[in-house]
Design a protein around this motif. Structure first.
Motif, mmCIF file in Angstrom:
data_model
loop_
_atom_site.group_PDB
_atom_site.id
_atom_site.type_symbol
_atom_site.label_atom_id
_atom_site.label_comp_id
_atom_site.label_asym_id
_atom_site.label_seq_id
_atom_site.Cartn_x
_atom_site.Cartn_y
_atom_site.Cartn_z
ATOM 1 N N LEU A 22 0.837 -1.196 0.000
ATOM 2 C CA LEU A 22 0.000 0.000 0.000
ATOM 3 C C LEU A 22 0.878 1.253 0.000
ATOM 4 C CD1 LEU A 22 -2.880 1.058 0.030
ATOM 5 C CD2 LEU A 22 -2.846 0.913 2.521
ATOM 6 N N ALA A 23 1.980 1.219 0.732
ATOM 7 C CA ALA A 23 2.912 2.347 0.749
ATOM 8 C C ALA A 23 3.545 2.545 -0.630
ATOM 9 C CB ALA A 23 3.998 2.122 1.805
ATOM 10 N N ILE A 24 3.848 1.463 -1.313
ATOM 11 C CA ILE A 24 4.416 1.561 -2.660
ATOM 12 C C ILE A 24 3.405 2.204 -3.607
ATOM 13 C CG2 ILE A 24 5.147 0.210 -4.675
ATOM 14 C CD1 ILE A 24 6.456 -1.768 -2.644
ATOM 15 N N VAL A 25 2.168 1.755 -3.540
ATOM 16 C CA VAL A 25 1.124 2.321 -4.402
ATOM 17 C C VAL A 25 0.945 3.811 -4.100
ATOM 18 C CG1 VAL A 25 -1.369 2.288 -4.862
ATOM 19 C CG2 VAL A 25 -0.067 0.154 -4.862
ATOM 20 N N SER A 26 0.939 4.171 -2.842
ATOM 21 C CA SER A 26 0.811 5.585 -2.472
ATOM 22 C C SER A 26 1.972 6.394 -3.024
ATOM 23 C CB SER A 26 0.736 5.740 -0.953
ATOM 24 O OG SER A 26 -0.447 5.168 -0.467
ATOM 25 N N LEU A 27 3.167 5.847 -2.947
ATOM 26 C CA LEU A 27 4.355 6.522 -3.465
ATOM 27 C C LEU A 27 4.280 6.679 -4.985
ATOM 28 C CD1 LEU A 27 7.164 7.659 -2.807
ATOM 29 C CD2 LEU A 27 8.056 5.335 -3.040
ATOM 30 N N LEU A 28 3.809 5.653 -5.671
ATOM 31 C CA LEU A 28 3.724 5.696 -7.126
ATOM 32 C C LEU A 28 2.631 6.638 -7.631
ATOM 33 C CD1 LEU A 28 4.404 1.968 -8.083
ATOM 34 C CD2 LEU A 28 5.928 3.949 -8.362
ATOM 35 N N ARG A 29 1.747 7.078 -6.754
ATOM 36 C CA ARG A 29 0.759 8.088 -7.165
ATOM 37 C C ARG A 29 1.467 9.379 -7.567
ATOM 38 N NH1 ARG A 29 -3.749 8.350 -2.578
ATOM 39 N NH2 ARG A 29 -1.888 9.082 -1.530
ATOM 40 N N GLU A 30 2.644 9.608 -7.014
ATOM 41 C CA GLU A 30 3.420 10.815 -7.340
ATOM 42 C C GLU A 30 4.077 10.711 -8.705
ATOM 43 O OE1 GLU A 30 6.210 11.201 -4.151
ATOM 44 O OE2 GLU A 30 4.647 11.311 -2.622
ATOM 45 N N GLY A 31 4.185 9.496 -9.236
ATOM 46 C CA GLY A 31 4.799 9.295 -10.541
ATOM 47 C C GLY A 31 5.671 8.054 -10.556
ATOM 48 N N PRO A 32 6.144 7.673 -11.741
ATOM 49 C CA PRO A 32 6.979 6.471 -11.882
ATOM 50 C C PRO A 32 8.270 6.579 -11.078
ATOM 51 C CG PRO A 32 6.196 7.230 -14.024
ATOM 52 C CD PRO A 32 5.862 8.314 -13.029
ATOM 53 N N ARG A 33 8.737 5.430 -10.614
ATOM 54 C CA ARG A 33 9.958 5.394 -9.809
ATOM 55 C C ARG A 33 10.723 4.095 -10.058
ATOM 56 N NH1 ARG A 33 10.149 9.389 -6.133
ATOM 57 N NH2 ARG A 33 8.194 10.343 -5.517
ATOM 58 N N ALA A 34 12.021 4.174 -9.850
ATOM 59 C CA ALA A 34 12.885 3.002 -9.934
ATOM 60 C C ALA A 34 12.757 2.191 -8.645
ATOM 61 C CB ALA A 34 14.334 3.432 -10.143
ATOM 62 N N VAL A 35 13.057 0.912 -8.750
ATOM 63 C CA VAL A 35 12.961 0.021 -7.590
ATOM 64 C C VAL A 35 13.804 0.531 -6.427
ATOM 65 C CG1 VAL A 35 13.354 -2.322 -6.736
ATOM 66 C CG2 VAL A 35 12.548 -1.976 -9.063
ATOM 67 N N GLY A 36 15.023 0.939 -6.704
ATOM 68 C CA GLY A 36 15.907 1.422 -5.639
ATOM 69 C C GLY A 36 15.337 2.628 -4.921
ATOM 70 N N ASP A 37 14.742 3.526 -5.671
ATOM 71 C CA ASP A 37 14.129 4.714 -5.074
ATOM 72 C C ASP A 37 12.939 4.318 -4.197
ATOM 73 O OD1 ASP A 37 13.678 7.515 -4.642
ATOM 74 O OD2 ASP A 37 12.090 7.429 -6.156
ATOM 75 N N ILE A 38 12.142 3.387 -4.700
ATOM 76 C CA ILE A 38 10.980 2.910 -3.928
ATOM 77 C C ILE A 38 11.453 2.300 -2.615
ATOM 78 C CG2 ILE A 38 9.128 1.187 -3.879
ATOM 79 C CD1 ILE A 38 8.886 1.669 -6.964
ATOM 80 N N ALA A 39 12.442 1.427 -2.703
ATOM 81 C CA ALA A 39 12.972 0.768 -1.502
ATOM 82 C C ALA A 39 13.490 1.794 -0.503
ATOM 83 C CB ALA A 39 14.074 -0.217 -1.884
ATOM 84 N N ALA A 40 14.232 2.766 -0.987
ATOM 85 C CA ALA A 40 14.789 3.790 -0.092
ATOM 86 C C ALA A 40 13.685 4.624 0.546
ATOM 87 C CB ALA A 40 15.748 4.697 -0.868
ATOM 88 N N ARG A 41 12.691 4.992 -0.239
ATOM 89 C CA ARG A 41 11.618 5.857 0.273
ATOM 90 C C ARG A 41 10.763 5.179 1.331
ATOM 91 N NH1 ARG A 41 9.948 10.809 -2.354
ATOM 92 N NH2 ARG A 41 11.624 11.305 -3.762
ATOM 93 N N ILE A 42 10.498 3.867 1.167
ATOM 94 C CA ILE A 42 9.664 3.211 2.184
ATOM 95 C C ILE A 42 10.499 2.412 3.179
ATOM 96 C CG2 ILE A 42 7.616 3.189 0.720
ATOM 97 C CD1 ILE A 42 8.014 0.197 0.368
#
Length: 122
Positions: A22-42
């Motif tokens: 759910l956190a990943i989906v919320s983050l992707l609402r802001e726009g496309p992201r790389a896996v590494g960025d997603i991992a770092a952000r959450i």
């Protein structure tokens, strides 16, 4: 109208039930992201983020494209639209319940106003 969610809606609901996904989906609402960025952000390990993204992709919620050595993930609209359509079937139920609650609260207010008037005249 169907009383039960479709198999695809069940997959979406199941995928979204996990907090990291759910956190990943919320983050992707802001726009496309790389896996590494997603991992770092959450704040999870990249292999865990990849595993969650695979589950989200299997449910049709995200898609990926290659960009150099990275995979860039973005949200897909159609699963959300399908889920929204199914959830909309409940709107009449909630509207009826809200109307009944409003009627009940009005009766309570009328009853308490009548009680106060009677107490004031005694």
């Amino acid at each position: 109208m169907t009383d039960h969610p479709s198999p695809s809606n069940l997959a979406v609901l199941s995928a979204l039930a996990e907090p990291n996904r759910l956190a990943i989906v919320s983050l992707l609402r802001e726009g496309p992201r790389a896996v590494g960025d997603i991992a770092a952000r959450i704040e999870i390990a990249q292999p865990h983020a990849s595993r969650h993204l695979r589950i989200l992709a299997d449910a049709g919620l995200v898609s990926a494209r290659r960009e150099a050595q990275s995979r860039i993930y973005r949200l897909e609209r159609s699963p959300f639209a399908s889920l929204e359509n199914w959830l909309d079937t409940f709107s009449t139920v909630w509207e009826e319940r809200a109307d009944r609650l409003g009627d009940y609260l009005e009766r309570l207010d009328e009853d308490s106003s009548g009680t106060r008037r009677q107490e004031g005249t005694s």
